[in-house]
Design a protein around this motif. Structure first.
Motif, short mmCIF file in Angstrom:
data_model
loop_
_atom_site.label_atom_id
_atom_site.label_comp_id
_atom_site.label_asym_id
_atom_site.label_seq_id
_atom_site.Cartn_x
_atom_site.Cartn_y
_atom_site.Cartn_z
N CYS A 1 0.85 -1.19 0.00
CA CYS A 1 0.00 0.00 0.00
C CYS A 1 0.88 1.24 0.00
CB CYS A 1 -0.93 -0.02 1.22
SG CYS A 1 -0.09 0.03 2.81
N VAL A 2 0.26 2.39 0.14
CA VAL A 2 1.01 3.64 0.24
C VAL A 2 1.01 4.09 1.71
CG1 VAL A 2 0.48 4.36 -2.12
CG2 VAL A 2 -1.05 5.05 -0.27
N LYS A 3 1.89 5.03 2.03
CA LYS A 3 2.01 5.48 3.42
C LYS A 3 0.69 5.97 3.99
CE LYS A 3 5.32 8.50 2.92
NZ LYS A 3 6.40 9.48 3.19
N GLN A 4 -0.06 6.74 3.22
CA GLN A 4 -1.31 7.29 3.72
C GLN A 4 -2.27 6.19 4.17
OE1 GLN A 4 -2.03 10.57 4.43
NE2 GLN A 4 -3.73 9.58 5.47
N THR A 5 -2.23 5.04 3.49
CA THR A 5 -3.10 3.93 3.87
C THR A 5 -2.78 3.46 5.29
OG1 THR A 5 -3.36 3.25 1.57
CG2 THR A 5 -3.83 1.58 3.24
N LEU A 6 -1.51 3.42 5.64
CA LEU A 6 -1.14 3.03 7.00
C LEU A 6 -1.76 3.98 8.02
CD1 LEU A 6 2.64 2.09 6.60
CD2 LEU A 6 0.64 0.59 6.46
N PHE A 7 -1.70 5.26 7.74
CA PHE A 7 -2.27 6.25 8.66
C PHE A 7 -3.80 6.12 8.70
CE2 PHE A 7 1.90 8.06 7.65
CZ PHE A 7 2.38 8.28 8.93
N ASN A 8 -4.40 5.83 7.54
CA ASN A 8 -5.85 5.63 7.51
C ASN A 8 -6.24 4.42 8.36
OD1 ASN A 8 -6.01 7.77 5.74
ND2 ASN A 8 -6.31 6.51 3.93
#
Length: 141
Positions: free
Chosen positions: A34-41
C-alpha cells in the motif's frame, strides 16, 4: 482510480516485525502493498493497528539508535557518524532534531534599534526637481 487497500488483522504482526528491522514508514507501506497514507488511515480506523503501527515506529527508532550506539564503538572509518546523525534527524525529528537557539540584542545588550523609512512618490516631479533630490546627501550615523 485504484481500488482501496483492504486491511487485514495480520498486518499488525507484520508491521511490528518490519519496525524491528529499522524499516521506515515508506518501507512498511511498500512491504504491505500500500502507500504510506493507507497506514495512517488504517491506524485511524483500527485501534489494534494504531497500537501496532505506534510500536513499529518505536521499534524502528530503537533499531537505529542501537546501530548508532554500536557504531560509536567502531573506528571512524567503519562508522559514518555524520550520516547516521543526519539520518536520525530526518527519520525521527521529534526526538533527534537539533535546535539552534540564538538571541539577538542591540548595542551593549539593549533593544534592537529600528528605523522606519518612508517611500516618496516622485512621479510628479520635474527632471530638475529629480536631479535636486538625487543630489541630497544624508550623513551616515
Amino acid at each position: 482510480m485504484a481500488r482501496p487497500s483492504e486491511y487485514k488483522p495480520e498486518y499488525c504482526d507484520k508491521i511490528i516485525e518490519l519496525g524491528g528491522t529499522g524499516a521506515s514508514v515508506a518501507e512498511m507501506a511498500f512491504e504491505l502493498g500500500c502507500v504510506k497514507q493507507t497506514l495512517f488511515n488504517w491506524a485511524g480506523q483500527h485501534e489494534e493497528f494504531l497500537d501496532a503501527f505506534t510500536r513499529a515506529k518505536l521499534a524502528s527508532q530503537v533499531w537505529w539508535e542501537r546501530k548508532g550506539r554500536a557504531g560509536m564503538e567502531k573506528s571512524a572509518q567503519e562508522f559514518q557518524s555524520s550520516v547516521w546523525s543526519r539520518s536520525m534527524a530526518a527519520r525521527f525529528p521529534d526526538d533527534w532534531r537539533e535546535t539552534v537557539r540564538s538571541e539577538q540584542t542591540g548595542k551593549d545588550g539593549g533593544p534592537i534599534e529600528t528605523e522606519a523609512k518612508t517611500k516618496l512618490d516622485v512621479s510628479g516631479l520635474t527632471d530638475e526637481q529629480l536631479r535636486a533630490v538625487a543630489s541630497i546627501r544624508v550623513p551616515a550615523k
